[in-house]
Structures are given as C-alpha cells and as structure tokens.
Write an enzyme that holds these catalytic residues in place. Structure first.
Site, PDB file in Angstrom:
ATOM      1  N   ASP A   1      -1.982  -0.487   0.748  1.00 48.90           N
ATOM      2  CA  ASP A   1      -1.107  -0.056  -0.321  1.00 48.90           C
ATOM      3  C   ASP A   1      -2.147   0.367  -1.729  1.00 48.90           C
ATOM      4  O   ASP A   1      -3.067   0.652  -1.622  1.00 48.90           O
ATOM      5  CB  ASP A   1      -0.595  -1.587  -0.691  1.00 48.90           C
ATOM      6  CG  ASP A   1      -1.394  -2.683  -1.183  1.00 48.90           C
ATOM      7  OD1 ASP A   1      -2.551  -2.215  -1.683  1.00 48.90           O
ATOM      8  OD2 ASP A   1      -1.468  -3.689  -0.847  1.00 48.90           O
TER       9      ASP A   1
ATOM     10  N   LYS B   1       2.432   0.082  -3.148  1.00 47.45           N
ATOM     11  CA  LYS B   1       3.781  -0.938  -3.807  1.00 47.45           C
ATOM     12  C   LYS B   1       3.131  -1.285  -5.170  1.00 47.45           C
ATOM     13  O   LYS B   1       1.859  -1.448  -5.517  1.00 47.45           O
ATOM     14  CB  LYS B   1       3.840  -2.255  -2.889  1.00 47.45           C
ATOM     15  CG  LYS B   1       4.341  -2.217  -1.573  1.00 47.45           C
ATOM     16  CD  LYS B   1       4.147  -3.257  -0.896  1.00 47.45           C
ATOM     17  CE  LYS B   1       4.993  -4.436  -1.391  1.00 47.45           C
ATOM     18  NZ  LYS B   1       4.743  -5.568  -0.681  1.00 47.45           N
TER      19      LYS B   1
END
Length: 457
Positions: free
Chosen positions: A248, A270
């Site tokens: 991420d 994210k």
C-alpha cells in the site's frame, strides 16, 4: 555501477604478483587458496615466500620487474612500495589485455580486490570501489557475524543433491519450495556441522518425502513507519522470498527496493477516504494468488494488526483454508514518537498510552470521557480530517485547553516534519500537515524540545 563483480576461475592458471613484502604476501595467500599457478617477482622476499617456494606452492623470480613474465598470465597484481614500478606493471598488463590490480591505487588498476567472506562454495564479496576500504571491511565483519560457519557445508551438500531435486520435482516452483525448506532446516545444518552422516541422510530423506504444499501461503508483513532500517529481519527475509508483494501507499520506496527483484508487485494504495483498490478486492487478490500456489506477501505500513485491517484480510484466508502467518512491524505510534523526541509514557506525565483511530465506521463514536482523562498519552491514527472534531470533543469532555499536541508528518523518513502547539490549535495545525500523519496529545509532547534528536542529525 563502476565495477562489474565477477568470480574468476584461476585453478591451474598462471598469475603474477610483483612485490615480495607483507602486502604481496596477503595477495599471494588469496591466489594460492584459489588454486592459481603463482609466480612472484621481486628484488627481495619476506621469509614466508621462501617457505612456499620450498614447498613447491609457487615460483620466485628474484630481480627487477620482468614484463615477459606476464606473457602467459591470466591475472596480475602490482604490490610493491614503488609507485613507478607498480605503474609499469599496470601498463605492461594493459598492453597484453591482462587484468591487473594495483594495491592502494584503484585508478591505475583494471580490477580491484574486494573484502571476502569465504564459506566455500558460498562466497560473498564486498567492495566500495576502492573509495573506502575501511567501510568495506566493516560491512564484511557485520556479514561475517550473520553467516554461520557451517553455511559452506550446507551449500556444498546442496550441490550434491541438485540432480536428484531436478529429477523429482518437475516445476521451478516446486524446486524453489524444496530448496527453501532445505536451507532453513536447522537439524540438517547441525548434522552437517557435526559430520553426523546418519542424521544427514535421515533428514534429507524426510525432506524429499514430505509433500510440498501447492496451495501457496500469505504472509502479512509490517513494514514499519517508513525508515527502511526499522524493517525487521524476519520481514526482510519474507519480502526477499516472495513470489508476489501486495503493498500500500504507506510502504516506502526504500523498503520496496529490498523486495526480491523478480517478484511481482501489486499496488493497492490506500489512505483515509480513498481506496485505489477496495478492501474486498484486496482480500480476493490475496486469496486468488495464494490459490495459484504462490508465496504472497501482504506488505503494510506500520504494524498490520494496528489499524491495518490485517485481521479482516486474514479472516478471508482462514475461511478459504489458506495458510498464513504474520510478521509484526514497528507501529507508527512507536516509530513517529521516538523520531520526534516524544516518549509515549513517562513517570511524571503519562502512565498509559492509547492508540485511537480517527477514521471510524459510519455511526461510530469514541469514549471521549475516558480519552479526556489525565496522566495518559493519546495517539490518533488517520485523524487529520477529524482534527477539529477531536479538539472540540476532548475540550468538551474536560481535557485542559493548553494540553500539548504534536502532528508528525512522514514520520521516521528524511521528509519527517513535526508541528506542535496546544489542544485549542489542533484543528488549525492539521491544516498545515499532509497525510500520512499522526496526532499525539499529552503532556509528554512538552519534552520534545529537550529530547528531539532526529532533526538534529
């Protein structure tokens, strides 16, 4: 890359050293260990060279440098204390297209000698390109401590088994899984070190008969808060063994540079309020790749079990019967506070610390009354967008308006920035900071001016 690292096969090949002193002796030892057919040319020789010559290990040629000695050579080393002679050796070797090392003069050499860790047949060479031999030596010493002495025996035994492994396991994936089990088997390594042939054979047969798991597996790895030096050793091992890494936005480029080069990489960036890939789809990616028999690493910033949704991902795998394991990471609260000079607990100011999410599910509400209590430190993850609300709620439930606060942006990285003030300024301070950032609330923040070490480096 200024130099190409290569390993030369010198056994029974002619090599020349010009020089007969201590430095030349050290170079001669290396060439003799490599099996070279060695000639040493010098005006005088220290006693060790005479010992070697009497044992038939090398040939001595006493006198000035004779460049005709290079005619049959594969490799040469100039190791005299006379720069002029060393330069002549280098030029004579260059004209014959022979690689030549000139001691303490890397610019005059066509190759340099690295610091060597010998676990034959495993060899590790460390070089600074001739710019800092002391640094190369220090790195070699660190690596020496990490590599067991018996590693060479394990590598040599692996060579004896290669044909059998190739015959028994049809695919590259199966062979890799076998070798990974082989090299981490402590019982086998100890048996080889003890020369216990019976135990070696028994362990080997067990490894060959043990079924390989074709289901694949998922390893949830915490990458830490940003600084690659804070990645754990076990985390490093896992990302270097992965077939595919799902990572991420909070995983730093420095850490991604440590991932096995031929591993596939899937970015599922994210941040609060925005998902490049929805969580449900991430769960399915992990499941799908593991079902292909791959070793999947789910790499998350900080610690995967502290506001990392790691539990949700593992529930999906558990339901599908996929094997998984977890490698914890240094959570952002610990890393960012340490690099900001803010101790999370302190005998005078905080007897407890609370890690709190500032990003709640719809309709969620925090226990503000307990959060506003004295003698504790609050750390809010993903709280930037809710900073004004956090400020108002804490004051409304009795926290003193002058309570120190700090916001740490890009914690533990070279881009780290810390802004601080008091609780009544929290909403305003949050406007000066970009994600990823952490909010710390508590009297311990007041120690930052004394304990701030990182920004002074």
């Amino acid at each position: 890359m200024d130099h190409l690292p290569i390993f030369c096969q010198l056994r029974d090949r002619d090599c020349l050293i010009v020089g007969g002193g201590d430095v030349a002796e050290r170079k001669a030892r290396l060439l003799l260990e490599a099996g070279a057919r060695l000639t040493v040319n010098a005006l005088t020789f220290i006693p060790q060279f005479t010992v070697w010559a009497n044992e038939g290990m090398l040939t001595l040629v006493e006198g000035p440098f004779d460049e005709t000695l290079l005619d049959s050579c594969w490799l040469a080393i100039a190791a005299t204390d006379d720069d002029t002679v060393n330069q002549r050796v280098s030029e004579a070797a260059e004209s014959r297209r022979i690689f030549c090392n000139v001691v303490d003069a890397p610019k005059a050499a066509s190759f340099i000698m690295p610091s060597i860790i010998d676990r034959s047949p495993l060899m590790v060479a460390v070089s600074s390109g001739g710019t800092s031999p002391v640094l190369a030596r220090l790195l070699r010493e660190k690596l020496e401590s990490l590599l067991p002495q018996h590693l060479g025996q394990v590598a040599r035994y692996a060579g004896q088994l290669r044909a059998r492994v190739k015959k028994q396991f049809a695919t590259m994936g199966e062979r890799r899984r076998f070798w990974e089990k082989f090299f981490v088997n402590d019982r086998l390594a100890q048996s080889l070190a003890n020369a216990d042939e019976k135990a070696v054979n028994a362990t080997t047969e067990h490894l060959f008969s043990e079924p390989l798991d074709h289901r694949g597996e998922v390893v949830l790895v915490g990458a830490g808060p940003g600084d690659a030096g804070l990645l754990t050793l076990k985390g490093l091992q896992q990302i270097q063994q992965a077939d595919i890494v799902v990572y991420d936005r909070l995983v730093s480029d420095d850490i991604m540079n440590l991932v096995r080069r031929d591993a596939d990489r899937v970015f599922v960036g994210k941040r609060a309020g925005y998902h490049c890939v929805p969580q449900e789809e991430i769960n399915q990616i992990l499941l799908r790749e593991a079902q292909k028999g791959k070793r999947v690493v789910r790499l998350k910033g900080g610690d995967p079990f502290i506001f990392g949704r790691g539990g949700e991902e593992l529930e999906t795998l558990c339901h599908a019967g996929i094997p998984f394991s977890v490698v914890p990471g240094i959570t952002a609260a610990s890393g960012c506070s340490a690099y900001s000079g803010i101790p999370l607990t302190h005998r005078d100011y905080a007897q407890s610390v609370r890690l709190v999410t500032g990003h709640l599910k719809t309709g969620g509400e925090l226990d503000w009354e307990n959060l506003a209590a004295e003698k504790q430190t609050l750390v809010f993850y993903m709280g930037l967008n809710q900073a004004a609300t956090i400020q108002d709620k804490l004051i409304a439930f009795g926290m003193q308006a002058d309570m120190p606060v700090a916001l740490v942006e890009n914690g533990t990285s070279v881009k780290q920035r810390v802004v601080h003030g008091v609780l009544t300024q929290l909403g305003e301070l949050a406007q000066q900071v970009e994600s990823p950032a952490l909010i710390i609330v508590g009297r311990v923040v007041g120690l930052r001016d004394k304990l701030n070490w990182f920004s002074n480096h």
